[in-house]
Scaffold this motif. Structure first.
Motif, PDB file in Angstrom:
ATOM      1  N   ILE A   1       2.086   6.580  -7.045  1.00 47.70           N
ATOM      2  CA  ILE A   1       1.025   7.492  -7.494  1.00 47.70           C
ATOM      3  C   ILE A   1       1.409   8.938  -7.203  1.00 47.70           C
ATOM      4  O   ILE A   1       1.152   9.825  -8.030  1.00 47.70           O
ATOM      5  CB  ILE A   1      -0.315   7.113  -6.837  1.00 47.70           C
ATOM      6  CG1 ILE A   1      -0.832   5.827  -7.474  1.00 47.70           C
ATOM      7  CG2 ILE A   1      -1.342   8.234  -6.977  1.00 47.70           C
ATOM      8  CD1 ILE A   1      -2.073   5.264  -6.845  1.00 47.70           C
ATOM      9  N   SER A   2       2.033   9.185  -6.068  1.00 44.81           N
ATOM     10  CA  SER A   2       2.469  10.547  -5.728  1.00 44.81           C
ATOM     11  C   SER A   2       3.499  11.063  -6.722  1.00 44.81           C
ATOM     12  O   SER A   2       3.430  12.222  -7.148  1.00 44.81           O
ATOM     13  CB  SER A   2       3.057  10.580  -4.318  1.00 44.81           C
ATOM     14  OG  SER A   2       2.093  10.225  -3.375  1.00 44.81           O
TER      15      SER A   2
ATOM     16  N   LYS B   1       0.830  -1.208   0.000  1.00 46.68           N
ATOM     17  CA  LYS B   1       0.000   0.000   0.000  1.00 46.68           C
ATOM     18  C   LYS B   1       0.865   1.259   0.000  1.00 46.68           C
ATOM     19  O   LYS B   1       0.578   2.230  -0.703  1.00 46.68           O
ATOM     20  CB  LYS B   1      -0.908  -0.028   1.227  1.00 46.68           C
ATOM     21  CG  LYS B   1      -1.961   1.025   1.248  1.00 46.68           C
ATOM     22  CD  LYS B   1      -2.884   0.842   2.440  1.00 46.68           C
ATOM     23  CE  LYS B   1      -3.985   1.879   2.409  1.00 46.68           C
ATOM     24  NZ  LYS B   1      -4.901   1.708   3.526  1.00 46.68           N
ATOM     25  N   ARG B   2       1.921   1.235   0.760  1.00 45.69           N
ATOM     26  CA  ARG B   2       2.834   2.385   0.850  1.00 45.69           C
ATOM     27  C   ARG B   2       3.563   2.608  -0.475  1.00 45.69           C
ATOM     28  O   ARG B   2       3.720   3.748  -0.920  1.00 45.69           O
ATOM     29  CB  ARG B   2       3.840   2.133   1.980  1.00 45.69           C
ATOM     30  CG  ARG B   2       4.764   3.260   2.232  1.00 45.69           C
ATOM     31  CD  ARG B   2       4.204   4.131   3.307  1.00 45.69           C
ATOM     32  NE  ARG B   2       5.254   5.013   3.778  1.00 45.69           N
ATOM     33  CZ  ARG B   2       5.036   6.285   3.982  1.00 45.69           C
ATOM     34  NH1 ARG B   2       3.855   6.785   3.809  1.00 45.69           N
ATOM     35  NH2 ARG B   2       6.013   7.058   4.386  1.00 45.69           N
TER      36      ARG B   2
ATOM     37  N   LYS C   1       2.477   1.757  -3.425  1.00 46.34           N
ATOM     38  CA  LYS C   1       1.478   2.271  -4.371  1.00 46.34           C
ATOM     39  C   LYS C   1       1.284   3.776  -4.185  1.00 46.34           C
ATOM     40  O   LYS C   1       1.237   4.536  -5.150  1.00 46.34           O
ATOM     41  CB  LYS C   1       0.151   1.547  -4.171  1.00 46.34           C
ATOM     42  CG  LYS C   1      -0.950   2.021  -5.078  1.00 46.34           C
ATOM     43  CD  LYS C   1      -2.268   1.340  -4.765  1.00 46.34           C
ATOM     44  CE  LYS C   1      -3.375   1.980  -5.570  1.00 46.34           C
ATOM     45  NZ  LYS C   1      -4.686   1.682  -5.017  1.00 46.34           N
ATOM     46  N   LYS C   2       1.201   4.214  -2.931  1.00 43.14           N
ATOM     47  CA  LYS C   2       1.008   5.635  -2.645  1.00 43.14           C
ATOM     48  C   LYS C   2       2.200   6.461  -3.128  1.00 43.14           C
ATOM     49  O   LYS C   2       2.028   7.542  -3.690  1.00 43.14           O
ATOM     50  CB  LYS C   2       0.777   5.850  -1.152  1.00 43.14           C
ATOM     51  CG  LYS C   2       0.373   7.256  -0.809  1.00 43.14           C
ATOM     52  CD  LYS C   2      -0.101   7.365   0.615  1.00 43.14           C
ATOM     53  CE  LYS C   2      -0.669   8.747   0.863  1.00 43.14           C
ATOM     54  NZ  LYS C   2      -1.415   8.821   2.101  1.00 43.14           N
TER      55      LYS C   2
ATOM     56  N   THR D   1      -6.655   9.961  -6.279  1.00 43.22           N
ATOM     57  CA  THR D   1      -6.897   8.570  -5.896  1.00 43.22           C
ATOM     58  C   THR D   1      -6.282   8.242  -4.546  1.00 43.22           C
ATOM     59  O   THR D   1      -6.689   7.268  -3.915  1.00 43.22           O
ATOM     60  CB  THR D   1      -6.349   7.590  -6.957  1.00 43.22           C
ATOM     61  OG1 THR D   1      -4.935   7.727  -7.055  1.00 43.22           O
ATOM     62  CG2 THR D   1      -6.990   7.814  -8.310  1.00 43.22           C
ATOM     63  N   GLU D   2      -5.345   9.061  -4.082  1.00 43.31           N
ATOM     64  CA  GLU D   2      -4.680   8.817  -2.807  1.00 43.31           C
ATOM     65  C   GLU D   2      -4.828   9.953  -1.801  1.00 43.31           C
ATOM     66  O   GLU D   2      -4.665   9.741  -0.610  1.00 43.31           O
ATOM     67  CB  GLU D   2      -3.179   8.565  -3.031  1.00 43.31           C
ATOM     68  CG  GLU D   2      -2.885   7.280  -3.743  1.00 43.31           C
ATOM     69  CD  GLU D   2      -3.234   6.045  -2.928  1.00 43.31           C
ATOM     70  OE1 GLU D   2      -3.074   6.060  -1.693  1.00 43.31           O
ATOM     71  OE2 GLU D   2      -3.663   5.057  -3.544  1.00 43.31           O
ATOM     72  N   TYR D   3      -5.085  11.174  -2.270  1.00 38.39           N
ATOM     73  CA  TYR D   3      -5.124  12.340  -1.393  1.00 38.39           C
ATOM     74  C   TYR D   3      -6.462  13.060  -1.492  1.00 38.39           C
ATOM     75  O   TYR D   3      -6.903  13.409  -2.590  1.00 38.39           O
ATOM     76  CB  TYR D   3      -4.006  13.329  -1.747  1.00 38.39           C
ATOM     77  CG  TYR D   3      -2.626  12.747  -1.583  1.00 38.39           C
ATOM     78  CD1 TYR D   3      -2.047  12.634  -0.326  1.00 38.39           C
ATOM     79  CD2 TYR D   3      -1.905  12.303  -2.682  1.00 38.39           C
ATOM     80  CE1 TYR D   3      -0.781  12.106  -0.165  1.00 38.39           C
ATOM     81  CE2 TYR D   3      -0.636  11.770  -2.540  1.00 38.39           C
ATOM     82  CZ  TYR D   3      -0.084  11.675  -1.272  1.00 38.39           C
ATOM     83  OH  TYR D   3       1.171  11.148  -1.128  1.00 38.39           O
TER      84      TYR D   3
END
Length: 69
Positions: free
Chosen positions: A11-12, A4-5, A7-8, A45-47
């Protein structure tokens, strides 16, 4: 790092890079009006802040073009 980390972070990096390119295109020639929302959409999608900004940008865009039509 967890999946998960990772992926974040990915994406960032991708969303931030696209957003930065769009911001540069405000000054230089280019389709910033298309690139900035794309970067915000990816970051959204993340923030939550990016999602809110993306929705605000979309609403403003629709208001502008409804008035001209």
């Amino acid at each position: 790092m967890t999946k998960k980390r990772i992926k974040k972070v990915v994406i960032s990096i991708i969303g931030g890079t696209i957003l930065l390119i769009g911001l540069v295109m405000i000054i230089t020639p280019g389709p910033s009006i298309l690139i900035i929302p794309a970067g915000l959409g990816i970051l959204g999608t993340e923030y939550l802040w990016a999602k809110r900004l993306s929705i605000k940008f979309k609403d403003t865009f629709h208001k502008i073009f409804r008035r001209k039509a």
